[in-house]
Scaffold this motif. Structure first.
Motif, PDB file in Angstrom:
ATOM      1  N   PRO A  42      72.330 -82.228 -51.796  1.00 57.75           N
ATOM      2  CA  PRO A  42      72.066 -82.789 -49.814  1.00 57.75           C
ATOM      3  C   PRO A  42      71.527 -81.132 -48.596  1.00 57.75           C
ATOM      4  O   PRO A  42      72.461 -79.730 -50.222  1.00 57.75           O
ATOM      5  CB  PRO A  42      73.772 -82.699 -49.664  1.00 57.75           C
ATOM      6  CG  PRO A  42      74.408 -81.639 -50.960  1.00 57.75           C
ATOM      7  CD  PRO A  42      73.810 -82.528 -52.029  1.00 57.75           C
ATOM      8  N   ASN A  73      63.778 -87.749 -48.946  1.00 58.54           N
ATOM      9  CA  ASN A  73      64.397 -88.500 -48.232  1.00 58.54           C
ATOM     10  C   ASN A  73      65.638 -88.115 -47.076  1.00 58.54           C
ATOM     11  O   ASN A  73      65.998 -86.994 -47.298  1.00 58.54           O
ATOM     12  CB  ASN A  73      65.463 -88.516 -49.233  1.00 58.54           C
ATOM     13  CG  ASN A  73      65.175 -90.101 -50.386  1.00 58.54           C
ATOM     14  OD1 ASN A  73      63.529 -89.952 -50.840  1.00 58.54           O
ATOM     15  ND2 ASN A  73      65.708 -90.080 -51.774  1.00 58.54           N
ATOM     16  N   ASP A  74      65.363 -89.755 -45.710  1.00 59.76           N
ATOM     17  CA  ASP A  74      66.421 -88.840 -44.621  1.00 59.76           C
ATOM     18  C   ASP A  74      66.619 -87.580 -43.702  1.00 59.76           C
ATOM     19  O   ASP A  74      67.163 -87.200 -43.538  1.00 59.76           O
ATOM     20  CB  ASP A  74      68.091 -88.603 -45.272  1.00 59.76           C
ATOM     21  CG  ASP A  74      68.555 -89.873 -46.725  1.00 59.76           C
ATOM     22  OD1 ASP A  74      68.012 -91.156 -45.971  1.00 59.76           O
ATOM     23  OD2 ASP A  74      69.744 -89.694 -47.171  1.00 59.76           O
ATOM     24  N   SER A 118      70.913 -79.018 -45.797  1.00 60.72           N
ATOM     25  CA  SER A 118      71.515 -78.543 -44.617  1.00 60.72           C
ATOM     26  C   SER A 118      69.949 -77.942 -43.909  1.00 60.72           C
ATOM     27  O   SER A 118      69.829 -76.744 -44.511  1.00 60.72           O
ATOM     28  CB  SER A 118      72.436 -78.410 -44.421  1.00 60.72           C
ATOM     29  OG  SER A 118      73.027 -76.473 -44.200  1.00 60.72           O
ATOM     30  N   TYR A 154      65.719 -85.945 -54.287  1.00 61.98           N
ATOM     31  CA  TYR A 154      66.072 -86.802 -55.176  1.00 61.98           C
ATOM     32  C   TYR A 154      65.577 -86.192 -55.989  1.00 61.98           C
ATOM     33  O   TYR A 154      63.794 -86.263 -56.622  1.00 61.98           O
ATOM     34  CB  TYR A 154      65.657 -88.548 -54.159  1.00 61.98           C
ATOM     35  CG  TYR A 154      65.565 -89.471 -55.354  1.00 61.98           C
ATOM     36  CD1 TYR A 154      66.437 -90.209 -55.596  1.00 61.98           C
ATOM     37  CD2 TYR A 154      64.637 -89.849 -56.781  1.00 61.98           C
ATOM     38  CE1 TYR A 154      66.262 -90.916 -56.723  1.00 61.98           C
ATOM     39  CE2 TYR A 154      64.174 -89.908 -57.317  1.00 61.98           C
ATOM     40  CZ  TYR A 154      65.404 -91.137 -57.588  1.00 61.98           C
ATOM     41  OH  TYR A 154      64.707 -92.244 -58.359  1.00 61.98           O
ATOM     42  N   ARG A 210      70.841 -85.709 -56.875  1.00 59.64           N
ATOM     43  CA  ARG A 210      70.362 -85.802 -55.833  1.00 59.64           C
ATOM     44  C   ARG A 210      71.764 -84.501 -55.573  1.00 59.64           C
ATOM     45  O   ARG A 210      72.465 -83.847 -55.340  1.00 59.64           O
ATOM     46  CB  ARG A 210      71.208 -87.094 -55.062  1.00 59.64           C
ATOM     47  CG  ARG A 210      70.651 -88.085 -54.602  1.00 59.64           C
ATOM     48  CD  ARG A 210      71.339 -89.483 -54.222  1.00 59.64           C
ATOM     49  NE  ARG A 210      70.552 -90.913 -54.809  1.00 59.64           N
ATOM     50  CZ  ARG A 210      70.530 -91.786 -55.156  1.00 59.64           C
ATOM     51  NH1 ARG A 210      71.411 -91.215 -56.100  1.00 59.64           N
ATOM     52  NH2 ARG A 210      69.596 -92.482 -54.977  1.00 59.64           N
ATOM     53  N   GLU A 238      68.138 -85.011 -48.203  1.00 63.64           N
ATOM     54  CA  GLU A 238      68.175 -84.988 -49.003  1.00 63.64           C
ATOM     55  C   GLU A 238      66.945 -84.915 -50.652  1.00 63.64           C
ATOM     56  O   GLU A 238      66.096 -84.770 -50.886  1.00 63.64           O
ATOM     57  CB  GLU A 238      68.813 -85.954 -49.684  1.00 63.64           C
ATOM     58  CG  GLU A 238      69.846 -86.647 -51.314  1.00 63.64           C
ATOM     59  CD  GLU A 238      70.094 -87.989 -51.533  1.00 63.64           C
ATOM     60  OE1 GLU A 238      71.203 -88.415 -51.516  1.00 63.64           O
ATOM     61  OE2 GLU A 238      68.725 -88.547 -51.843  1.00 63.64           O
ATOM     62  N   SER A 255      69.428 -82.833 -41.188  1.00 64.63           N
ATOM     63  CA  SER A 255      69.400 -82.920 -43.000  1.00 64.63           C
ATOM     64  C   SER A 255      69.305 -83.849 -44.480  1.00 64.63           C
ATOM     65  O   SER A 255      68.210 -84.003 -42.994  1.00 64.63           O
ATOM     66  CB  SER A 255      71.134 -82.781 -43.178  1.00 64.63           C
ATOM     67  OG  SER A 255      71.768 -84.760 -42.842  1.00 64.63           O
TER      68      SER A 255
END
Length: 590
Positions: free
Chosen positions: A270, A211-212, A272, A228, A268, A226, A224
């Motif tokens: 995160p 995601n994102d 980078s 899931y 989740r 994520e 960056s």
């Protein structure tokens, strides 16, 4: 709390599959839950919740190797125990921890750790009706209803090439292997039928997505996304490892460990992403792999792949403001061009920007739309200019180009999102120049025709004065014009010239100067026509000759052709006599 969450998840699953009853106690079992496989050298440790196992030493035996292992609970030493990979390959501590030794060599000990849990194991499939002599087949069993008598149903179950016959009352269940369990939920004595429920061990299942993540990034800018992760299976997953990789650039973290993911739970992570510094656009492929286990150590995996791209470190953005093109006063109509050139590299670069205008436009104040500038690392430069339309028509204004030199290579990029089509009202004269012959002889005449068409949207006052090129004499016709030409009208001029000397010449373009309704002035030019003039020449004569006629008429094209034919006939006659002379000479010799 943990068991309540499991029970709730199973209840939801049963509701969605059309099964009305909640999980029963028999679906839970005391099981050894796999915690992972560990390769340990001397002094290395492996942990499972509060337990830690450490390799104290590896010993050489007559038939292989053994090891002394140390057990810690909550960080405190409790005991040591002996292990090898044969008879003493399994150690159990207080029915709560199991250490299984898979192999031992001089360099390492490979262990499996298990913890004892009371957990949901058996997950029901959809209930089905079964009449006497009918069978139900699953992946690993065949179940046949042999008989229904009073409140007893007799089932024959074949699994792993073994057959068992058992009697069932309502709600009775039997476990036939680690892979199948059967239960009779209802016995219909009238219709000689039963409701059969088959259970199998649950499985975890991973749903993984990214995601994102944006479609593109500039180099040296933070990026960056994520990860899931959801367990959409029926039992928890354990010993989960999430690994990420990129085809270029740097990922952090590259690996992430998760002890357990319960049913229907979401996790989740995160991430980078450091992007490469590249002079050309580059696609970046990102892979995410998820690896985990069920309580028995069966492996489950899933993966996903997405793609983004990193822009060149030199970028150019261009916008075109056309609102002034709608001004009622046509003399004020113009476009405003704004450009921003970015250098996202870690060093400065000299950049050349070229923004070509259509031929019907010209820039204001500046001489050209080319610039060369030095842009420091991480800096940007702004360019703005105005341009006015000179000629009516429809124009496509395209992107600008930024180019630079780096490490022996020249690179270039186009600006983004600057394609604009503009309709311009005003004067537009199309002028075509033609000749009656492109090859003539000196003394011959040639006709010149100039056609002027007003293809614009306004009337114009125009004028034309054709110059007579050197080596030609004006004979007749119209080579000048002055007047009004309305939109869509056409004017044609023709005149005749006499060629006086041998020459190859580009006849100059016809130039029409104009003034439109708003007082705007300009000119339009025709095409250039090439004309070839040849001379036949004159025979050489002595100075004493008195027969030179300086006023003789030039030889015509027909006379020229006649002369060539007669010359050819004379030469052919001479050549035909040569064989006769040779023959006569040979005869006399003999």
């Amino acid at each position: 709390m943990y068991l309540k969450r499991i029970a709730l998840a199973v209840l939801m699953l049963l509701i969605f599959t059309g099964i009305s009853s909640a999980a029963d106690e028999f679906q839970y079992e005391e099981i050894w839950v796999h915690q992972g496989v560990f390769d340990l050298a001397d002094g290395d440790r492996a942990s499972a919740e509060k337990y830690t196992v450490k390799v104290h030493e590896i010993n050489k035996e007559d038939e292989g190797y053994s090891a002394t292992l140390l057990l810690y609970i909550d960080g405190e030493f409790r005991k040591s125990f002996f292990a090898d990979d044969s008879l003493n390959n399994e150690y159990v501590h207080e029915k709560d921890l199991k250490v299984k030794t898979l192999s031992i060599d001089p360099a390492k000990v490979t262990l499996e750790l298990y913890l004892h849990e009371y957990e949901l194991v058996w997950i029901p499939s959809e209930s089905q009706k079964l009449a006497v002599e009918e069978t139900a087949e699953t992946d690993n069993a065949v179940i046949k209803l042999l008989n229904v008598s009073d409140s007893i149903a007799t089932l024959e179950v074949t699994t792993d090439d073994k057959t068992r016959v058992d009697e069932y009352e309502t709600n009775d269940y039997r476990k036939y292997s680690d892979e199948i369990m059967a239960r009779v939920t209802y016995i219909d004595m009238v219709n000689q039928e039963i409701n059969l429920q088959v259970y199998h061990p649950g499985k975890p299942e991973f749903k993984v997505q990214i995601n994102d993540l944006e479609e593109d990034y500039s180099p040296n800018h933070p990026a960056s996304f994520e990860i899931y992760l959801k367990n959409i299976g029926t039992i928890p997953a354990r010993g989960i490892t999430i690994t990420t990789s990129a085809s270029n650039g740097q990922i952090e973290p590259e690996s992430y460990d998760l002890a357990m993911l319960d049913t229907l739970k979401i996790y989740r992570v995160p991430i980078s992403l450091t992007l490469p510094e590249t002079p050309v656009e580059e696609n970046i492929k990102i892979d995410v792999n998820v690896d985990g286990y069920d309580y028995r150590g069966n492996n489950y995996r899933n993966t996903t792949t997405v793609q983004t791209k990193v822009q060149p470190y030199i970028l150019i953005e261009k916008t075109i403001d056309t609102h002034l093109m709608e001004d009622e006063d046509r003399t004020r109509r113009r476009i405003i061009v704004d450009m921003v050139v970015y250098n996202n590299a870690s060093i400065g670069h000299e950049v050349t920007i070229q923004d070509p205008l259509p031929s019907g436009f010209r820039p204001l104040v500046i001489d050209s739309t080319d610039w060369t500038m030095f842009i420091g690392a991480g800096r940007s430069e702004t360019i703005q200019y105005k341009a006015i339309p000179m000629v009516a028509g429809t124009y496509d204004l395209g992107p600008a180009v930024a180019s630079w030199y780096s490490q022996g290579e020249t690179y270039s990029v186009l600006s983004d999102g600057a394609a604009v089509t503009i309709d311009v009202e005003g004067a537009l004269l199309e002028i075509e120049k033609e000749v009656s012959l492109s090859d003539i002889l000196t003394g011959e005449e040639v006709d010149i025709t100039v056609t002027i068409t007003n293809s614009g949207t306004v009337d114009v006052e125009g004028s034309l004065a054709e110059k007579i090129p050197e080596g030609f004499r004006f004979v007749s016709g119209e080579n000048t014009w002055e007047g009004t030409l309305e939109g869509g009208d056409k004017k044609q001029l023709s005149y005749t010239l006499l060629a006086q000397e041998e020459v190859i010449i580009d006849l100059p373009p016809a130039i029409v100067s104009y003034t439109d309704e708003d007082g705007l002035e300009g000119d339009f030019r025709s095409n250039v026509v090439k004309l070839y003039v040849y001379s036949l020449g004159t025979p050489d004569k002595t100075i004493e000759s008195e027969d030179i006629d300086t006023n003789s008429e030039p030889v015509s094209r027909a006379e020229h052709a006649t002369f060539l034919l007669s010359s050819f006939a004379t030469i052919a006659g001479v050549l035909s006599i040569i064989p006769l002379i040779a023959y006569y000479y040979i005869r006399r010799s003999h």
